[in-house]
Structures are given as C-alpha cells and as structure tokens.
Enzyme design. Structure first.
Site, PDB file in Angstrom:
ATOM      1  N   GLN A  92       0.707  -1.344  -0.215  1.00  0.00           N
ATOM      2  CA  GLN A  92      -0.099  -0.070   0.096  1.00  0.00           C
ATOM      3  C   GLN A  92       0.826   1.174  -0.031  1.00  0.00           C
ATOM      4  O   GLN A  92       1.847   1.406   0.773  1.00  0.00           O
ATOM      5  CB  GLN A  92      -0.767   0.010   1.296  1.00  0.00           C
ATOM      6  CG  GLN A  92      -1.896   1.210   1.286  1.00  0.00           C
ATOM      7  CD  GLN A  92      -2.777   1.187   2.387  1.00  0.00           C
ATOM      8  OE1 GLN A  92      -2.891   0.247   3.266  1.00  0.00           O
ATOM      9  NE2 GLN A  92      -3.908   2.254   2.270  1.00  0.00           N
ATOM     10  N   SER A  93       0.481   2.090  -0.952  1.00  0.00           N
ATOM     11  CA  SER A  93       1.449   3.315  -1.190  1.00  0.00           C
ATOM     12  C   SER A  93       0.689   4.347  -0.892  1.00  0.00           C
ATOM     13  O   SER A  93       1.064   5.598  -0.597  1.00  0.00           O
ATOM     14  CB  SER A  93       2.114   3.488  -2.457  1.00  0.00           C
ATOM     15  OG  SER A  93       1.325   3.278  -3.326  1.00  0.00           O
ATOM     16  N   HIS A  98      -8.608   1.945  -1.161  1.00  0.00           N
ATOM     17  CA  HIS A  98      -8.725   1.613  -2.751  1.00  0.00           C
ATOM     18  C   HIS A  98      -8.818   0.187  -2.977  1.00  0.00           C
ATOM     19  O   HIS A  98      -8.033  -0.648  -2.642  1.00  0.00           O
ATOM     20  CB  HIS A  98      -7.893   2.391  -3.640  1.00  0.00           C
ATOM     21  CG  HIS A  98      -6.552   2.034  -3.293  1.00  0.00           C
ATOM     22  ND1 HIS A  98      -5.746   2.845  -2.199  1.00  0.00           N
ATOM     23  CD2 HIS A  98      -5.317   1.423  -4.052  1.00  0.00           C
ATOM     24  CE1 HIS A  98      -4.496   2.327  -2.325  1.00  0.00           C
ATOM     25  NE2 HIS A  98      -4.335   1.604  -3.285  1.00  0.00           N
TER      26      HIS A  98
HETATM   27  P1  5GP Z   1      -1.405   0.899  -3.536  1.00  0.00           P
HETATM   28  O1  5GP Z   1       0.058   0.726  -3.984  1.00  0.00           O
HETATM   29  O2  5GP Z   1      -1.577   1.901  -2.590  1.00  0.00           O
HETATM   30  O3  5GP Z   1      -1.938  -0.468  -3.324  1.00  0.00           O
HETATM   31  O4  5GP Z   1      -2.050   1.483  -4.923  1.00  0.00           O
HETATM   32  C1  5GP Z   1      -1.781   2.924  -5.157  1.00  0.00           C
HETATM   33  C2  5GP Z   1      -1.913   3.202  -6.698  1.00  0.00           C
HETATM   34  O5  5GP Z   1      -2.164   4.453  -6.927  1.00  0.00           O
HETATM   35  C3  5GP Z   1      -0.810   2.635  -7.503  1.00  0.00           C
HETATM   36  O6  5GP Z   1      -1.243   1.619  -8.452  1.00  0.00           O
HETATM   37  C4  5GP Z   1      -0.326   3.985  -8.139  1.00  0.00           C
HETATM   38  O7  5GP Z   1       0.147   3.782  -9.642  1.00  0.00           O
HETATM   39  C5  5GP Z   1      -1.620   4.991  -8.290  1.00  0.00           C
HETATM   40  N1  5GP Z   1      -1.406   6.172  -8.151  1.00  0.00           N
HETATM   41  C6  5GP Z   1      -0.738   6.865  -7.728  1.00  0.00           C
HETATM   42  N2  5GP Z   1      -0.726   8.342  -7.959  1.00  0.00           N
HETATM   43  C7  5GP Z   1      -1.811   8.413  -8.584  1.00  0.00           C
HETATM   44  C8  5GP Z   1      -2.039   9.569  -9.352  1.00  0.00           C
HETATM   45  O8  5GP Z   1      -1.809  10.808  -9.094  1.00  0.00           O
HETATM   46  N3  5GP Z   1      -3.230   8.928 -10.327  1.00  0.00           N
HETATM   47  C9  5GP Z   1      -3.532   7.717 -10.606  1.00  0.00           C
HETATM   48  N4  5GP Z   1      -4.679   7.780 -11.555  1.00  0.00           N
HETATM   49  N5  5GP Z   1      -3.314   6.926  -9.972  1.00  0.00           N
HETATM   50  C10 5GP Z   1      -2.149   7.069  -9.017  1.00  0.00           C
END
Ligand code: 5GP
Ligand code: ZN
Length: 112
Positions: A92-93, A98
């Site tokens: 998670q980043s 989500h």
């Molecule tokens: P996580 O790593 O938290 O599960 O997923 C975060 C997602 O958000 C990642 O797949 C990353 O590519 C996406 N993401 C990060 N910043 C942005 C942004 O500014 N716009 C969009 N459309 N996606 C983003």
C-alpha cells in the site's frame, strides 16, 4: 482529508481518467497500470485502508466490490483480479482505501 492524494483526485483538484462515479464512489484508471485494465475503485469518504474498516463500513466496502464487478462486466473482462493492499509491507502506497481491478492479461499466483 485535504492533503490526501485520492481525496484531491475525487475533488478533481488533480486530473484522472474516470471509469465510474456516483455519490459514494469514484473509479479511475491507475496512472501506472500493471495490466491492460487497471482501475482503482475508491470511496468518496476518506478511510486510510482496510485496517481501519469497522462494521459501520460494511456497506461502503460492499459497494467497492460490487462496483468493481460491474466495471469488469462492462469492460468485457471474463477473468480479473481484485486487490486491496493493506499496509506498506503489502504494497500500500496511498493511504486512502482503494480496490484495484486488474484484468486483460494472464495472472500468476502467488502474487509478488
Ligand atoms: P497501492 O500501492 O496503495 O495499493 O495503490 C496505489 C495506486 O495508486 C498505485 O497503483 C499507483 O500507480 C496509483 N497512483 C498513485 N498516484 C496516482 C495518481 O496521481 N493518479 C492515478 N490515476 N493513480 C495514481
Ligand atoms: Zn483521502
């Protein structure tokens, strides 16, 4: 949360490519897609992640999953993967909950 990236995307302060929107949910295409289809389904109310879910959040958690399924159907995906990353070590980043909808290529298991 005013400093949250996804809250800012929901408010359209930061542009995104919309996939679906209603009063509860916004879905948009991931900026760094990991599959031909990679959509993020997010609640409009801020919650850091799965780790913060309580029973009161049952309806919105269900909405995320049902909407992911409906998007997969409308995009013609027969197989797809739904992913919640919970916590930094799980990948998670962005700390606004989500659901990832990934499809359009063969998936492997276990995930990395
Ligand atoms: P996580 O790593 O938290 O599960 O997923 C975060 C997602 O958000 C990642 O797949 C990353 O590519 C996406 N993401 C990060 N910043 C942005 C942004 O500014 N716009 C969009 N459309 N996606 C983003
Ligand atoms: Zn947020």
């Amino acid at each position: 949360m005013s400093d949250c990236l996804f809250c800012r995307i929901i408010k359209k302060e930061i542009p995104s490519k919309s996939a679906y929107e209603d009063e509860h949910i916004y879905a948009f295409h991931d900026i760094n897609p990991q599959a031909p289809t990679h959509v993020l389904i997010v609640p409009k109310t801020h919650l850091d992640g799965v780790a913060q879910l309580g029973v009161k959040d049952t309806e919105i958690a269900g909405r995320l999953i049902v909407q992911a399924k409906r998007l997969a159907d409308s995009l013609g995906l027969k197989s797809y993967r739904l992913v919640f990353n919970s916590g930094a070590e799980a990948g998670q980043s962005v700390f606004h909950i989500h659901l990832h909808l990934l499809g359009g290529r063969r998936m492997t298991w276990p995930p990395g």
